[in-house]
Each structure stands twice: as C-alpha cells, then as structure tokens.
Design a protein around this motif. Sequence first.
Motif, mmCIF file in Angstrom:
data_model
loop_
_atom_site.group_PDB
_atom_site.id
_atom_site.type_symbol
_atom_site.label_atom_id
_atom_site.label_comp_id
_atom_site.label_asym_id
_atom_site.label_seq_id
_atom_site.Cartn_x
_atom_site.Cartn_y
_atom_site.Cartn_z
ATOM 1 N N SER A 152 -68.102 -11.577 -32.082
ATOM 2 C CA SER A 152 -68.666 -12.893 -32.409
ATOM 3 C C SER A 152 -67.671 -13.752 -33.177
ATOM 4 N N GLU A 153 -66.953 -13.144 -34.120
ATOM 5 C CA GLU A 153 -66.062 -13.918 -34.984
ATOM 6 C C GLU A 153 -64.694 -14.194 -34.359
ATOM 7 N N THR A 154 -64.282 -13.364 -33.407
ATOM 8 C CA THR A 154 -62.931 -13.522 -32.851
ATOM 9 C C THR A 154 -62.910 -13.851 -31.362
ATOM 10 N N GLY A 155 -63.983 -13.510 -30.632
ATOM 11 C CA GLY A 155 -64.028 -13.768 -29.200
ATOM 12 C C GLY A 155 -63.238 -12.777 -28.364
ATOM 13 N N VAL A 156 -62.811 -11.677 -28.956
ATOM 14 C CA VAL A 156 -62.023 -10.687 -28.214
ATOM 15 C C VAL A 156 -62.941 -9.775 -27.406
ATOM 16 N N THR A 157 -62.327 -9.008 -26.518
ATOM 17 C CA THR A 157 -63.010 -7.905 -25.837
ATOM 18 C C THR A 157 -62.550 -6.624 -26.512
ATOM 19 N N ILE A 158 -63.470 -5.761 -26.857
ATOM 20 C CA ILE A 158 -63.112 -4.558 -27.598
ATOM 21 C C ILE A 158 -63.804 -3.343 -27.002
ATOM 22 N N ASP A 159 -63.042 -2.276 -26.831
ATOM 23 C CA ASP A 159 -63.567 -1.010 -26.321
ATOM 24 C C ASP A 159 -63.178 0.098 -27.289
ATOM 25 N N VAL A 160 -64.109 1.007 -27.525
ATOM 26 C CA VAL A 160 -63.861 2.126 -28.433
ATOM 27 C C VAL A 160 -64.098 3.427 -27.683
ATOM 28 N N GLU A 161 -63.065 4.276 -27.648
ATOM 29 C CA GLU A 161 -63.181 5.571 -26.979
ATOM 30 C C GLU A 161 -63.579 6.642 -27.979
ATOM 31 N N ASP A 162 -64.125 7.738 -27.471
ATOM 32 C CA ASP A 162 -64.570 8.833 -28.335
ATOM 33 C C ASP A 162 -63.427 9.470 -29.111
ATOM 34 N N ASP A 163 -62.200 9.370 -28.562
ATOM 35 C CA ASP A 163 -61.062 9.990 -29.248
ATOM 36 C C ASP A 163 -60.481 9.114 -30.347
ATOM 37 N N GLY A 164 -61.125 7.953 -30.611
ATOM 38 C CA GLY A 164 -60.674 7.075 -31.678
ATOM 39 C C GLY A 164 -59.731 5.976 -31.240
ATOM 40 N N THR A 165 -59.530 5.813 -29.936
ATOM 41 C CA THR A 165 -58.682 4.729 -29.429
ATOM 42 C C THR A 165 -59.506 3.446 -29.348
ATOM 43 N N VAL A 166 -59.069 2.434 -30.076
ATOM 44 C CA VAL A 166 -59.742 1.134 -30.070
ATOM 45 C C VAL A 166 -58.838 0.147 -29.337
ATOM 46 N N THR A 167 -59.343 -0.420 -28.253
ATOM 47 C CA THR A 167 -58.559 -1.350 -27.440
ATOM 48 C C THR A 167 -59.104 -2.753 -27.626
ATOM 49 N N ILE A 168 -58.228 -3.651 -28.050
ATOM 50 C CA ILE A 168 -58.614 -5.039 -28.312
ATOM 51 C C ILE A 168 -57.852 -5.931 -27.338
ATOM 52 N N ALA A 169 -58.580 -6.752 -26.594
ATOM 53 C CA ALA A 169 -57.952 -7.609 -25.590
ATOM 54 C C ALA A 169 -58.350 -9.059 -25.803
ATOM 55 N N SER A 170 -57.339 -9.940 -25.772
ATOM 56 C CA SER A 170 -57.595 -11.374 -25.893
ATOM 57 C C SER A 170 -56.350 -12.127 -25.468
ATOM 58 N N SER A 171 -56.535 -13.283 -24.835
ATOM 59 C CA SER A 171 -55.389 -14.124 -24.495
ATOM 60 C C SER A 171 -54.953 -14.967 -25.696
ATOM 61 N N ASP A 172 -55.721 -14.893 -26.819
ATOM 62 C CA ASP A 172 -55.419 -15.596 -28.064
ATOM 63 C C ASP A 172 -54.829 -14.589 -29.039
ATOM 64 N N ALA A 173 -53.530 -14.689 -29.313
ATOM 65 C CA ALA A 173 -52.849 -13.713 -30.169
ATOM 66 C C ALA A 173 -53.412 -13.718 -31.586
ATOM 67 N N GLU A 174 -53.764 -14.890 -32.097
ATOM 68 C CA GLU A 174 -54.300 -14.982 -33.463
ATOM 69 C C GLU A 174 -55.660 -14.294 -33.561
ATOM 70 N N ALA A 175 -56.507 -14.495 -32.533
ATOM 71 C CA ALA A 175 -57.825 -13.856 -32.535
ATOM 72 C C ALA A 175 -57.684 -12.341 -32.456
ATOM 73 N N ALA A 176 -56.733 -11.878 -31.644
ATOM 74 C CA ALA A 176 -56.510 -10.433 -31.529
ATOM 75 C C ALA A 176 -56.057 -9.853 -32.857
ATOM 76 N N ALA A 177 -55.185 -10.587 -33.563
ATOM 77 C CA ALA A 177 -54.705 -10.117 -34.870
ATOM 78 C C ALA A 177 -55.848 -10.030 -35.876
ATOM 79 N N ARG A 178 -56.753 -11.005 -35.847
ATOM 80 C CA ARG A 178 -57.911 -10.965 -36.755
ATOM 81 C C ARG A 178 -58.799 -9.762 -36.451
ATOM 82 N N ALA A 179 -58.985 -9.499 -35.153
ATOM 83 C CA ALA A 179 -59.821 -8.363 -34.765
ATOM 84 C C ALA A 179 -59.185 -7.040 -35.204
ATOM 85 N N VAL A 180 -57.864 -6.940 -35.048
ATOM 86 C CA VAL A 180 -57.167 -5.728 -35.495
ATOM 87 C C VAL A 180 -57.352 -5.540 -36.990
#
Length: 706
Positions: free
Chosen positions: A589-617
Amino acid sequence: MSNIFSADFAGRSISLKTNYVAGQADGSVLVYYGDTVVLVTAVSLKGARAGIDFLPLTVDYQEMTYAAGKIPGGFFKREGRLNEREILISRIIDRSIRPLFPKGYYSETQLVATVLSVDKENDSDIAAMVGASAALEISNIPFKGPIAGVRIGRINGELVCNVSAEKMQQSELNIFMVGRKVTPSKSGRDYDVELVMMEGDAKEVAEDVVVDAIKFGLEAIRPVIDLQDKMRQEVGKGKRLVEKVVPDEELTAKVSTAALAGLTEGYGLPRKLERYGKLDEVREKVIKEIGADDAALCKKVAGIVEEIERRILRNMIIKDKKRIDGRSSVDIRPISSEVGILPRAHGSALFNRGETQALAALTLGTSSDEQRLDYIAAEERRSFILHYNFPPYSVGEAKSLRSPGRREIGHGALARKALVPVLPSADVFPYTIRIVSEILSSNGSSSMATVCGGILSLMDAGVPVKDVVAGIAMGLLKEGDDVVILSDILGDEDHAGDMDFKVCGTEKGITAMQMDIKIDGLTEDILRKALAQARDGRVHIIGKIRETLAAPRPDISLYAPRITTVKVKEDQVRTVIGSGGKNIRQIISETGVTIDVEDDGTVTIASSDAEAAARAVAMVKWLTEEAEVGKIYRGTVKKIVDFGAFVEILPGTEGLLHISQISKERVNKVSDVLKEGDEVMVKVLEMDKQGKIRLSRKEAMAEEVK
C-alpha cells in the motif's frame, strides 16, 4: 482367459497383459512397468468414410489423477481437457505410428492410452508407446510394426536407459526415441532396428554423443520388440486386407501430359504464394478438363497430380541438384533480424529467414508469475515460459482464430527446450520470463525461427544468457543409393521429403532436437552427415544473430520491474507477512511494489520505481531487524508495570525499561513519566541468552545531549 507376456527392459520387468480388459476394442493391452500401469486400446472402424483419401488417426494419452492417489482440483473435481504433458506425449505416439499404416488404409482409427497407476521410477510415456504398438500388433488393424520407445540419458559420461526422473536431472542428455523392427536385415542379424522418431534436449552435447545415444537406444529396445512378436504370434488376429491401389496407367499418362509442363513451370517460381497460385491454377484446370463432373474421377485426377508434383520436386533436388529457390543442398536462406521493435515490451525481436518470419515478444515478471503445472507424478514450477502462435494469415489463409492446437504446443515446447540450457540461474536473474512467438509468415522452419527470435528477444531484454542458440530444420531425400541432405528446408521440401530433423544448439553443442522419419534406411552414416551439416548451418545462423546483437544488453528495460532480493531467517517469515498478511499489505500500500515471500526466507521485491523498491526493502529490514547492544532505538511503550515499562523497539521485539533507567532524576511512579503508546528513545544495555533485553532511557538522553 488373460495372457501375460514379460521381458527384461533396461534391468526391470515389463509385462503385457491382454484378453483381460476392454474386450470390445480391436486391440487392448495393459502394460505393467514396475508400479506404472497403462491401458492402451486401438479401434479402427470398418470401411472408410465417403470421400476420405487419408488416414483419420486420433491418438489420446490421458493421465488419471487416481493413478497417483490424487483428487483433481477445480470445481468439478474430475479430469478435464488434456494438459501440456498429455498433449506432447499424444503427439509423440502419433508421430511414431502414423507413417507405419499402409498406403490406402483410410478407416477412422483411434488409440487411447490411459495411465491407471504411476510410480516415480518408470515413465508412463514409455509404457504408453510400447502399449500402442502392442495393441496394434495383436489387433486386425494393418500396421508395419512392432515399434518401442525408450528414454536415453548420459550421466557422468555413461549412457543410461529408462532411469528415474530424479536421476535424469543429473543427465546432460534426455532423448525419447522410437525404433522399429525392419526385415530383411542388412547387418546379418535376425532383423535391424531403425529410428522412427526422436526428440529431446541436451546441455550443449557434441553430435557424436547423440549418435552414440541413438545406437545405444535402438539396441536397448530389442527385448521389447521380441516380446511383441511373441505376443502377436500367440494371440494376434489376422490383419484386415487393404485394397491395393492399382495405378491407372492410361489415366496417369493423360494427366501427366496435361499437367507436367504447367507444374514444372510452377516449381520454377521461387516465391511461395506465386508458386502455389500457379500450381493451384494448373491443378484446377486439369481436374476440370479430365474429371469433368465425375466426382470419383476428379478425386483420382487430384491424387495423380499430387504425385506428379512430388515427383517433380524430388527429381529437381536428387537428379538436377536444384532446389525451388535456387539454393544448393547446404545453403541457408537469406537471414535478417531486428531487435527492440516493440517499445513497451521488455524485449523484442523480428527474425526473418527467407519467407519465414517470427516476432518474439518478451515479458519479465516476478516469482508470482511462474507457471504452476500439476501432473500426476510431480508438480512443476516454470520461471521460463514460451508460447508459439501460428495465425492463419501466416500462410495466406482466412480462418477463425482458435486456441493453440497440438502443433502449436509441440513447437513451443521444442523451442523452450532449446533455450533453457543457456538461461541464467534464479540466483543471478530472479525473474519469470515469458516469450511469445508470433509467426507472421511461414514457409518452413517456423519453430526454428522461434528459437532464433527467442534468443534475440532474451538478449534485447538484458537477460544474461550464457551463449547464443540457433535452430535449423534438416531434410532428406533418398532413392536407392541417391541421398541428398537438405539444410534449412522449405515447406514443400518437408512435404515431399523423407525426414524432418530439427536441431538446435550453440557453437559448443546441441541443446534440443526433434526427428521424424518417413522411410526405412536411415543409416548411421546419413545421421552423422545430417548432424554435421546441421552444425555448419547452425554456426552460420549464430553468426548472423550476432551481427544484429552480439551480447545481452547491460540493463533491462525501463518498463520492466526491478527485482531486489532480501534474505531473512526462516523464523522471520511470519513477521514479514504479519497477522493475516497485514505487514505485506502495508508495504504494498505504501510503496506500490510487488512482493513475494518464500518459505525459505527469500523476499522478492519488484518495482519499476527504484525509490519505491528501496523503501520496501527498508521496511522489510526494519521488520526483521534484530536488536544490537549499544544501539539507540525509537520505541513504543506497550505496557506499564510497577517496576518499569515494556517498550517495543522493533516489530515483535520488546525490552524492559526499568524504573531506574527512565530518567537521571529519581522516578517514584512510572506512570508519572510514561504512558502506554508513548514513543521514547531507548538504548539497548544488555541481551541475555534467553533473548531478554534491558533498555535505558536516561543513557539514550545523555547521548542525545552529547
């Protein structure tokens, strides 16, 4: 009373059981290979439908979910239309048996292979292929068998046969091939086994390895051929008589006189539509003049004209050493290509080879875009998807658009196999990749154009592929001792030829191949020459591809999502997700990114906006950050007690702020200074082995003063 016939096949027993089930089919066999059980039935109607002059053959391979102890998904909870694997195996069986029915046999025929039980050691496609041949062999349906299928791999330099899917993952080669019994033998044995059909993928293996694998596989299927022979001799039915077509020499001469000059002129036209226009004109004129209003006679004339066309083309190539477009047998059609022609696609390429043209469009996505395939033996997740479309305008036709047919699915699967070995690992490039190949114009080898367009679109998208892949379709014309191997065949050459052999790979070696043979007599020498000629053609095409784009672009498209991967501890996955997905929803909601979380602890953050991706990270790291001794945090008072306050300094992490550490002045009552919900700066003083944290407000205040 049922009959059971058994033999050793690749170190395990295979059994064929008949006179047991499906007694009203013309032929039915239960194939047992370990705990894998496949029922194959063959039925052919009596007599041909009026006006039919071809074999209406249908092959359906179907996997029942109960075979693996599963219940189908979806609302209806029952098996539906065939999935991709079922379609591909149906095609393999069809391509293997179709050339082996006698000429002039036009009765509607259907084979159904039903997987009733499956284990993880013995492939059901191998059992289905053997069962298809056995059912036809014991039936009264005329069939030039027996045949058998086998899967060949190469693990640690050693060729292996019919090993489990798990072991095949270690193999550098995966070939499914079908061989047929041929007599009389040219080798001095009781019979020869010759290749009928082959397809597979490889990890850039040499041509000699492929030849050795084929020889190994043909030898491996002898016990199954012998088993079918024994079965046919004991329980087989007498074959139906096929009325031999006696050529009408007088009519043939008459048609030849009327059509030969015009057809020869037509095959002198290099452009496909011009050639087809001339051939159609001659064909229609001759049929009308000789057949008049007699429908049966018109049909005979049409058949004679088709045979004359085939003969003209074969004579041009074999005797005159001349191809329709003037090329030699080894020449490749003119090649041109462009990349980046679709502004908003993440990668695109237009590949032209002669009159065949393929547009490849590539899209990058996240792990949530992966294709999930649920088969009875296993589940598969694909991060690389390739779809092949063949619209009617590509061959100058006007037809209704429809969903992809078996041909489209088969061509797409072959092109996908060809490209997989050069793709980067998920660690290097954590994207889901989808390529769509639109065949805009076709005159042979469109699946191979898809491979070439596909590699260009990957490089245009900035995918760090390991090497350049190209594909070429080879043909063969053989009459007696005259043998001509053709590189980069046209559609006409495929139709009139004796072999269609598609080979894909890099300069280092083969990555995928597919072969269909229409005749006997494919020797090892011919196979080696075809592979060597295919390699020369492949290297030439790779050179042309590199002229357009020598290497992958250094960065992905501006419109593609940027993917950042964050690794957290497995026990922190729940914290990242939050109760009912609360934390994930807040980040999105706050960043507009797409985020996926795997059971092994891998969090994947995708966005064409580099600043939004950095905020999500940053938000993910904040959620999973662990307290450090000596570090100051802005915390929230969660609970007031007589001896202090519990302060949350990180999500889900609280420490005790003792009353003595609230202020440098004496505090008599905690509630005089703090209340629940207050935000306070605190310093971590200590963390014990149990994870309990001691906090200090007064030391944090003292450091702020400094």
